[in-house]
Scaffold this motif. Sequence first.
Motif, PDB file in Angstrom:
ATOM      1  N   VAL A 116       0.821  -0.984   0.087  1.00 40.31           N
ATOM      2  CA  VAL A 116       0.005   0.054   0.183  1.00 40.31           C
ATOM      3  C   VAL A 116       1.026   1.068   0.001  1.00 40.31           C
ATOM      4  CG1 VAL A 116      -1.750   1.188   1.334  1.00 40.31           C
ATOM      5  CG2 VAL A 116      -1.754  -1.083   1.055  1.00 40.31           C
ATOM      6  N   PRO A 117       0.903   2.003  -1.059  1.00 41.45           N
ATOM      7  CA  PRO A 117       1.638   3.117  -1.136  1.00 41.45           C
ATOM      8  C   PRO A 117       1.951   4.094   0.057  1.00 41.45           C
ATOM      9  CG  PRO A 117       0.741   2.944  -3.129  1.00 41.45           C
ATOM     10  CD  PRO A 117      -0.054   1.791  -2.185  1.00 41.45           C
ATOM     11  N   VAL A 118       0.600   4.474   0.562  1.00 44.71           N
ATOM     12  CA  VAL A 118       0.231   5.432   1.441  1.00 44.71           C
ATOM     13  C   VAL A 118       0.880   4.863   3.005  1.00 44.71           C
ATOM     14  CG1 VAL A 118      -1.688   6.397   0.233  1.00 44.71           C
ATOM     15  CG2 VAL A 118      -1.958   4.811   2.036  1.00 44.71           C
ATOM     16  N   LEU A 119       1.020   3.737   3.087  1.00 39.28           N
ATOM     17  CA  LEU A 119       1.644   3.258   4.353  1.00 39.28           C
ATOM     18  C   LEU A 119       3.216   3.048   4.087  1.00 39.28           C
ATOM     19  CD1 LEU A 119      -1.042   0.915   5.204  1.00 39.28           C
ATOM     20  CD2 LEU A 119      -0.673   3.254   6.210  1.00 39.28           C
ATOM     21  N   THR A 120       3.702   3.975   4.143  1.00 34.26           N
ATOM     22  CA  THR A 120       5.408   4.006   3.890  1.00 34.26           C
ATOM     23  C   THR A 120       5.983   3.132   5.006  1.00 34.26           C
ATOM     24  OG1 THR A 120       5.583   6.038   5.226  1.00 34.26           O
ATOM     25  CG2 THR A 120       5.266   6.140   2.797  1.00 34.26           C
ATOM     26  N   ASN A 121       5.411   3.015   6.157  1.00 34.77           N
ATOM     27  CA  ASN A 121       6.052   2.437   7.257  1.00 34.77           C
ATOM     28  C   ASN A 121       5.148   1.048   7.742  1.00 34.77           C
ATOM     29  OD1 ASN A 121       7.426   1.356   9.511  1.00 34.77           O
ATOM     30  ND2 ASN A 121       8.332   3.377  10.254  1.00 34.77           N
ATOM     31  N   ALA A 122       5.725  -0.053   7.235  1.00 32.34           N
ATOM     32  CA  ALA A 122       4.672  -1.237   7.730  1.00 32.34           C
ATOM     33  C   ALA A 122       4.808  -1.439   9.334  1.00 32.34           C
ATOM     34  CB  ALA A 122       5.160  -2.703   7.089  1.00 32.34           C
ATOM     35  N   ARG A 123       5.893  -1.288   9.799  1.00 37.06           N
ATOM     36  CA  ARG A 123       6.045  -1.354  11.388  1.00 37.06           C
ATOM     37  C   ARG A 123       5.273  -0.200  12.039  1.00 37.06           C
ATOM     38  NH1 ARG A 123       9.173  -5.285  13.285  1.00 37.06           N
ATOM     39  NH2 ARG A 123      10.688  -6.528  11.878  1.00 37.06           N
ATOM     40  N   ALA A 124       5.178   0.809  11.531  1.00 37.13           N
ATOM     41  CA  ALA A 124       4.161   1.916  12.160  1.00 37.13           C
ATOM     42  C   ALA A 124       2.944   1.495  12.115  1.00 37.13           C
ATOM     43  CB  ALA A 124       4.808   3.416  11.592  1.00 37.13           C
ATOM     44  N   ALA A 125       2.600   1.086  10.819  1.00 34.41           N
ATOM     45  CA  ALA A 125       1.141   0.796  10.816  1.00 34.41           C
ATOM     46  C   ALA A 125       0.760  -0.514  11.779  1.00 34.41           C
ATOM     47  CB  ALA A 125       0.753   0.078   9.349  1.00 34.41           C
ATOM     48  N   PHE A 126       1.576  -1.364  12.094  1.00 34.86           N
ATOM     49  CA  PHE A 126       1.542  -2.472  13.022  1.00 34.86           C
ATOM     50  C   PHE A 126       1.474  -1.835  14.577  1.00 34.86           C
ATOM     51  CE2 PHE A 126       1.586  -5.694   9.936  1.00 34.86           C
ATOM     52  CZ  PHE A 126       0.967  -6.779  10.532  1.00 34.86           C
ATOM     53  N   ASP A 127       1.926  -0.756  14.766  1.00 35.48           N
ATOM     54  CA  ASP A 127       2.099  -0.402  16.014  1.00 35.48           C
ATOM     55  C   ASP A 127       0.785   0.378  16.382  1.00 35.48           C
ATOM     56  OD1 ASP A 127       4.666  -0.630  16.379  1.00 35.48           O
ATOM     57  OD2 ASP A 127       5.216   1.531  15.912  1.00 35.48           O
ATOM     58  N   VAL A 128       0.110   0.871  15.451  1.00 34.68           N
ATOM     59  CA  VAL A 128      -1.717   1.231  15.806  1.00 34.68           C
ATOM     60  C   VAL A 128      -2.356   0.041  16.362  1.00 34.68           C
ATOM     61  CG1 VAL A 128      -3.744   2.035  14.405  1.00 34.68           C
ATOM     62  CG2 VAL A 128      -1.382   2.759  13.601  1.00 34.68           C
ATOM     63  N   PHE A 209       5.873  -8.054  14.438  1.00 34.60           N
ATOM     64  CA  PHE A 209       5.974  -6.980  13.435  1.00 34.60           C
ATOM     65  C   PHE A 209       5.951  -5.515  13.647  1.00 34.60           C
ATOM     66  CE2 PHE A 209       4.510 -11.036  11.466  1.00 34.60           C
ATOM     67  CZ  PHE A 209       5.678 -11.487  10.494  1.00 34.60           C
ATOM     68  N   SER A 210       5.810  -5.277  14.915  1.00 31.11           N
ATOM     69  CA  SER A 210       5.662  -4.039  15.517  1.00 31.11           C
ATOM     70  C   SER A 210       7.104  -3.259  15.914  1.00 31.11           C
ATOM     71  CB  SER A 210       4.694  -3.737  16.474  1.00 31.11           C
ATOM     72  OG  SER A 210       3.268  -4.167  16.098  1.00 31.11           O
ATOM     73  N   SER A 211       7.155  -2.189  16.433  1.00 30.88           N
ATOM     74  CA  SER A 211       8.294  -1.578  16.960  1.00 30.88           C
ATOM     75  C   SER A 211       8.803  -2.335  18.023  1.00 30.88           C
ATOM     76  CB  SER A 211       7.951   0.019  17.241  1.00 30.88           C
ATOM     77  OG  SER A 211       7.626   0.632  16.175  1.00 30.88           O
ATOM     78  N   PRO A 212      10.145  -2.176  18.586  1.00 32.65           N
ATOM     79  CA  PRO A 212      10.794  -2.946  19.763  1.00 32.65           C
ATOM     80  C   PRO A 212       9.897  -2.724  21.071  1.00 32.65           C
ATOM     81  CG  PRO A 212      12.489  -1.790  18.277  1.00 32.65           C
ATOM     82  CD  PRO A 212      11.047  -1.327  17.914  1.00 32.65           C
ATOM     83  N   TRP A 213       9.246  -1.868  21.172  1.00 38.91           N
ATOM     84  CA  TRP A 213       8.626  -1.656  22.689  1.00 38.91           C
ATOM     85  C   TRP A 213       7.335  -2.553  22.774  1.00 38.91           C
ATOM     86  CZ3 TRP A 213       3.355  -0.962  21.923  1.00 38.91           C
ATOM     87  CH2 TRP A 213       2.793  -0.636  20.686  1.00 38.91           C
ATOM     88  N   ALA A 214       6.800  -3.053  21.699  1.00 33.95           N
ATOM     89  CA  ALA A 214       5.714  -4.032  21.633  1.00 33.95           C
ATOM     90  C   ALA A 214       6.353  -5.410  22.209  1.00 33.95           C
ATOM     91  CB  ALA A 214       5.024  -4.127  20.235  1.00 33.95           C
ATOM     92  N   ILE A 215       7.370  -5.826  21.749  1.00 33.18           N
ATOM     93  CA  ILE A 215       8.030  -6.910  22.173  1.00 33.18           C
ATOM     94  C   ILE A 215       8.559  -6.917  23.629  1.00 33.18           C
ATOM     95  CG2 ILE A 215      10.034  -8.678  22.134  1.00 33.18           C
ATOM     96  CD1 ILE A 215       8.287  -9.144  19.926  1.00 33.18           C
ATOM     97  N   GLU A 216       9.012  -5.434  23.981  1.00 30.59           N
ATOM     98  CA  GLU A 216       9.366  -5.307  25.446  1.00 30.59           C
ATOM     99  C   GLU A 216       8.286  -5.581  26.672  1.00 30.59           C
ATOM    100  OE1 GLU A 216      11.151  -1.413  25.324  1.00 30.59           O
ATOM    101  OE2 GLU A 216      12.802  -2.208  24.251  1.00 30.59           O
ATOM    102  N   GLY A 217       7.089  -5.098  25.980  1.00 29.26           N
ATOM    103  CA  GLY A 217       5.939  -5.175  26.826  1.00 29.26           C
ATOM    104  C   GLY A 217       5.012  -6.462  26.656  1.00 29.26           C
ATOM    105  N   LEU A 218       5.545  -7.444  25.877  1.00 29.60           N
ATOM    106  CA  LEU A 218       4.707  -8.459  25.431  1.00 29.60           C
ATOM    107  C   LEU A 218       4.251  -9.348  26.573  1.00 29.60           C
ATOM    108  CD1 LEU A 218       3.399 -10.157  23.131  1.00 29.60           C
ATOM    109  CD2 LEU A 218       5.510 -11.271  22.883  1.00 29.60           C
ATOM    110  N   TRP A 219       4.990  -9.540  27.595  1.00 31.35           N
ATOM    111  CA  TRP A 219       4.967 -10.534  28.723  1.00 31.35           C
ATOM    112  C   TRP A 219       3.851 -10.187  29.649  1.00 31.35           C
ATOM    113  CZ3 TRP A 219       4.239  -8.329  33.516  1.00 31.35           C
ATOM    114  CH2 TRP A 219       4.262  -6.793  33.639  1.00 31.35           C
ATOM    115  N   LEU A 220       3.316  -8.919  29.809  1.00 33.70           N
ATOM    116  CA  LEU A 220       1.828  -8.668  30.441  1.00 33.70           C
ATOM    117  C   LEU A 220       0.873  -9.415  29.528  1.00 33.70           C
ATOM    118  CD1 LEU A 220       0.714  -5.134  31.916  1.00 33.70           C
ATOM    119  CD2 LEU A 220      -0.725  -6.735  30.327  1.00 33.70           C
TER     120      LEU A 220
END
Length: 315
Positions: A116-128, A209-220
């Motif tokens: 999708v051209p308008v989504l230039t950062n796939a990881r940022a899209a997964f952050d949502v 597939f998200s930014s590193p912060w998602a992995i860091e908080g995955l334990w919860l």
Amino acid sequence: MTSPVQATSEPQPGLFARLSAEALGSMFIVVVAVGVGIFSNPGGAPVPVALAAGLTVTVAMLAFGHVSGGHFNPAITLGNLVAGRIRAIAAVAYLAAQIVGSIAGAALVYFVVTTVPVLTNARAAFDVVAPGFGEHAPAQTQMAGVLMVEILGSALLVAVFLGATAGRRAVPAVAPFAVGLAMVVLLQLGQVLGNLPFNPARATAQAFFSSPWAIEGLWLFWVAPLMGAALAGLVFRGFQGLTAANGAGTTDEQADAADGVHDEFDTDQDVTVEAAETADAKVQDTSPGKNTVSPAPAPAAAADDARDFFDGKKG
């Protein structure tokens, strides 16, 4: 000449079929939930995402529930384990299949996002859509709040699953809708607070597939839902014990209705072998000079279709 009663049972799906069903169902749920979440606004309008995810759970249970039992969620699998309805080795295998299927589903969505051209950062899209707390939650919900909601929501979800799929009065066509609707209402709350999925496998796939912060908080998002699932499983097992105790002296059918202990990897051979052995014991030699005994009565009715359906014994 009288012959022993021949008991038969329907073939049970094998291990590979069950794990494949769990993986496919988990992949389906993640593809829809994550895809709709990325291409909509889950924080401002949680209804479309919650409704899509809940309906997908219902569809997956209807499509694959007769094969694997329709868990698609490590929390539900743990709840079944604690309730005594699945063995530990089976639960571990289910958990692995659910994680693999969920990651595969998230990978498919990630690939679509990159096109999708308008989504230039796939990881940022997964952050949502990635679950988080504090500054990473849509409502800035702190860790304590997210922890409490995940525990409570997962416990309620597992309780609905166990209650809707156990006992002779369970209806196979109704249970998927009960679980799916429970997921819808829970996700409407969870999406606003912090994209709470009430599903550790889905949380893992999104965080991968998200930014590193998602992995860091995955334990919860593993600890909280599993705590809730264990709590629901213990309560369900306690209810089953109380029902069995109160049912002392009742009919066999009532006692069977109180028994919710079933294992997804058990076969129906126990029932059929017992019936055959009973018939052999009651049918005596019919040769001349020997007393004859009338054929043994037919074996007891087959196990309840509703319970067997979601315990993976019908397929």
